[in-house]
Design a protein around this motif. Structure first.
Motif, mmCIF file in Angstrom:
data_model
loop_
_atom_site.group_PDB
_atom_site.id
_atom_site.type_symbol
_atom_site.label_atom_id
_atom_site.label_comp_id
_atom_site.label_asym_id
_atom_site.label_seq_id
_atom_site.Cartn_x
_atom_site.Cartn_y
_atom_site.Cartn_z
ATOM 1 N N SER A 286 0.556 -0.967 0.135
ATOM 2 C CA SER A 286 -0.180 -0.478 -0.421
ATOM 3 C C SER A 286 0.764 1.521 0.166
ATOM 4 O O SER A 286 0.144 2.206 -0.228
ATOM 5 N N THR A 287 2.118 1.145 -0.282
ATOM 6 C CA THR A 287 3.123 2.541 0.062
ATOM 7 C C THR A 287 4.295 2.128 -0.088
ATOM 8 O O THR A 287 4.677 0.893 -0.823
ATOM 9 N N ARG A 288 4.954 3.258 -1.243
ATOM 10 C CA ARG A 288 6.287 2.800 -1.200
ATOM 11 C C ARG A 288 7.197 2.184 -0.958
ATOM 12 O O ARG A 288 8.329 1.632 -1.629
ATOM 13 N N GLU A 289 7.909 2.627 0.063
ATOM 14 C CA GLU A 289 7.824 1.450 1.109
ATOM 15 C C GLU A 289 7.645 0.017 0.831
ATOM 16 O O GLU A 289 8.389 -1.010 0.551
ATOM 17 N N ASP A 290 6.129 -0.823 0.968
ATOM 18 C CA ASP A 290 6.254 -1.851 0.643
ATOM 19 C C ASP A 290 6.844 -2.367 -0.987
ATOM 20 O O ASP A 290 6.764 -3.184 -0.464
ATOM 21 N N LEU A 291 6.338 -1.351 -1.521
ATOM 22 C CA LEU A 291 6.472 -2.028 -3.254
ATOM 23 C C LEU A 291 8.580 -1.561 -2.776
ATOM 24 O O LEU A 291 8.912 -2.786 -3.740
ATOM 25 N N LEU A 292 9.173 -1.487 -2.130
ATOM 26 C CA LEU A 292 10.537 -1.723 -2.432
ATOM 27 C C LEU A 292 11.214 -2.694 -1.486
ATOM 28 O O LEU A 292 12.291 -3.509 -1.217
ATOM 29 N N GLU A 293 10.070 -3.216 -0.540
ATOM 30 C CA GLU A 293 10.437 -4.328 0.183
ATOM 31 C C GLU A 293 10.211 -5.321 -0.330
ATOM 32 O O GLU A 293 9.894 -6.580 -0.027
#
Length: 589
Positions: A286-293
């Motif tokens: 749901s976030t860009r941080e989630d995407l990077l992980e």
């Protein structure tokens, strides 16, 4: 809340932007805009959106259809960073208790109080070609004639700004001032005396004249002056920029920023539109941080996301999160390997279809110096500024290239036409000058990813750490200011307008340096480009590229599987339909 030089920031959101977007997107909006107050737009009652906003935002939240003051006052009063904002449930409430409204406004701080009233709007009577102000009678009854007041309404688009003069007894429209921003600027200049180029100050005018002017400005007598400013969504390229940030100052809204909701959260990432964002959210991203992980192999489980698209999404998410630009190719920047750096150029005109280029600004990074060529005396002579600019450029810097941001969308195109028309003896030399465009290289040609929420120059430069001069101006306001100068002959605050143009030139060089210092991208993924990549050789052939599409088109394409990212340029400018060239390189040594 952040300090904004005495301003208070109000975030205006339509209910759909609050209800239809995920929490992570709204959190990103809050972190970026940093509001002192949140306005859930009406005019209909939207308790669900109001409740959600109150849960998600730390700042005070108001929704005019649900507002009612203590003891049945006709408004609720909010103190936003020292600015009194009166939020009314509607014009009827103001008119019903006009004495209380008038008394509160007289006691307000600052001098020009702000009233939020969703009932105020303009309407056109086509049979008589007349524009009327809805709610005028209520405003004329409730507002005191001896005070300036600003009324904000979500029924008019952000950027709407007109001062209406109403008959106090009836609300009949007496006059409309179409550019109060410029009028305020001129008034401010006149208060200290207008300074000419030699430094002398004009302090003529009697006290009686000054008092008469003040009375006219604030209304006075039997008329009420109301500055009406819009806060509603703005249609751009068929897409609504529905997130609006309003900076309130002593004279009303001093600065307006509009954003597409897709510029926040996951949708800000290349290749992710609303549908893809929902699919990712269903899988816990749901976030860009989630995407990077999230490993690319897991992203490819989402319908429509292939391996290459997943990699590109990760690259751009990293750029947005780190604030560091990413060079996607090994192509050098325009002029990067040339002996001397290019001169950063910006122009100011009287509109998008200009009759005059009244300011040409040039920043030279080699000497850290700035030159401004400004027509301050005779706006009927479009040639003098161009002649002075060409004299200086060809006489002092014949071996230098020029650099712009989306210059082929506006600056170069109009400069070429005006030089041919008004200083034709320099036309051939002008054509031979190398004209480089950093926006074309980075965005249109896909050589770099930039960390701004849009690819507007101010957004990119700010994301890369540039601190602007905070002039409060933009291209539209400078054009309106010069139009007023042409009509009235009253001089502007030239220093402020020169500072705005200089700011753009220095911001451009800041972006150039940050891109020059970014790591080369050997072996990294490359986004599709509008044309083949640019050669940095002086013998490179001229080539053409069309202006980038709007954000809305990009997001629609993203949901269809296209991962390209292209934003509107730093100003609303008309693109050359035949394409534009990086020109004048053939004979440059």
């Amino acid at each position: 809340m952040s300090e904004r030089a005495g301003r208070a920031r109000v975030l205006a959101l339509p209910p759909s932007a609050i209800v239809d977007h995920p929490v992570a997107t709204l959190r990103d909006v809050e972190a970026t805009v940093d509001p002192d107050g949140v306005w859930v737009l009406g005019p209909s009652r939207e308790p669900r959106a109001y409740a959600r906003a109150r849960q998600l935002f730390d700042a005070p939240v108001f929704h005019p259809p649900l507002e009612r003051g203590l003891d049945d006052d006709p408004f609720r009063r909010y103190d936003l960073e020292g600015h009194d904002v009166f939020v009314s449930s509607g014009a009827i409430a103001l008119e019903a208790d006009s004495d209380a409204v008038s008394s509160a406004i007289r006691d307000a701080d600052p001098e020009s109080p702000t009233i939020v009233c969703e009932d105020v709007a303009t309407s056109v009577r086509p049979t008589v070609l007349e524009t009327t102000l809805e709610g005028a009678a209520a405003l004329a009854t409730a507002l005191p004639a001896d005070r300036r007041a600003t009324v904000l309404t979500g029924r008019l688009p952000a950027g709407y700004d007109e001062r209406w003069y109403l008959e106090a007894d009836t609300g009949a429209v007496l006059d409309v001032e179409h550019d109060p921003v410029v009028a305020n600027e001129l008034e401010s200049t006149d208060e200290t005396g207008s300074t000419d180029e030699t430094g002398s100050t004009d302090e003529t005018g009697s006290d009686e004249e000054a008092e008469s002017d003040d009375e006219a400005e604030s209304g006075g007598g039997n008329r009420v002056a109301v500055r009406v400013q819009g806060a509603g969504p703005v249609e751009r390229y068929g897409n609504a920029e529905s997130i609006v940030a309003l900076d309130l100052g002593s004279a009303g809204v001093e600065r307006t920023e509009t954003h597409d909701p897709g510029s926040f959260g996951l949708e800000a990432v290349t290749g992710i539109g609303p549908k893809t964002a929902r699919r990712l959210g269903e899988r816990g991203v749901s976030t860009r941080e989630d995407l990077l992980e999230t490993p690319p192999s897991r992203l490819t489980d989402v319908p429509g996301i292939g391996r290459e698209r997943a990699r590109k999404m990760g690259v751009h998410a990293e750029v947005l999160e780190t604030g560091e630009p990413r060079r996607l190719t090994d192509d050098p920047l325009p002029g990067e390997n040339w002996p001397r750096p290019p001169l950063c150029l910006d122009v100011e005109t009287d509109g998008l279809s200009p009759t005059i280029i009244w300011q040409v600004g040039v920043y030279d990074s080699e000497s850290d110096s700035y030159r401004a060529f400004v027509e301050k005396e005779d706006p009927s002579d479009p040639g003098s500024v161009l002649e002075a600019f060409c004299d200086w450029l060809l006489g002092i810097h014949p071996d230098r290239a020029l650099l712009t941001w989306n210059g082929w969308g506006f600056d170069y195109r109009h400069l070429g036409a005006f030089v041919n028309r008004h200083v034709p003896f320099y036309a051939e030399e002008w054509e031979s000058i190398p004209k480089l465009d950093l926006y074309l290289w980075a965005v249109s040609d896909g050589n770099a990813l930039l960390p701004g929420r849009t690819n507007k120059l101010e957004d990119v430069a700010s994301a890369l750490g540039y601190e602007d001069a905070d002039t409060g101006l933009d291209g539209a306001r400078t054009a309106a200011a010069y139009q007023r100068f042409v009509r009235t002959g009253v001089k502007l605050d030239w220093g402020r307008h020169e500072a705005y143009c200089e700011d753009d030139c220095r911001a451009l060089w800041h972006v150039y340096e940050r891109l020059r210092g970014a790591p080369r991208a050997s072996g990294s993924v490359q986004l599709p480009s509008a044309t083949s990549s640019q050669s940095d050789s002086p013998d490179a052939k001229s080539r053409s590229t069309s202006r980038s599409d709007s954000d809305s088109a990009t997001r629609s394409a993203a949901d269809a599987g296209d991962s390209s990212r292209s934003d509107a340029s730093d100003r609303t400018r008309t693109a050359d339909p035949t394409g534009s060239e990086q020109a004048g390189l053939g004979d440059f040594e």
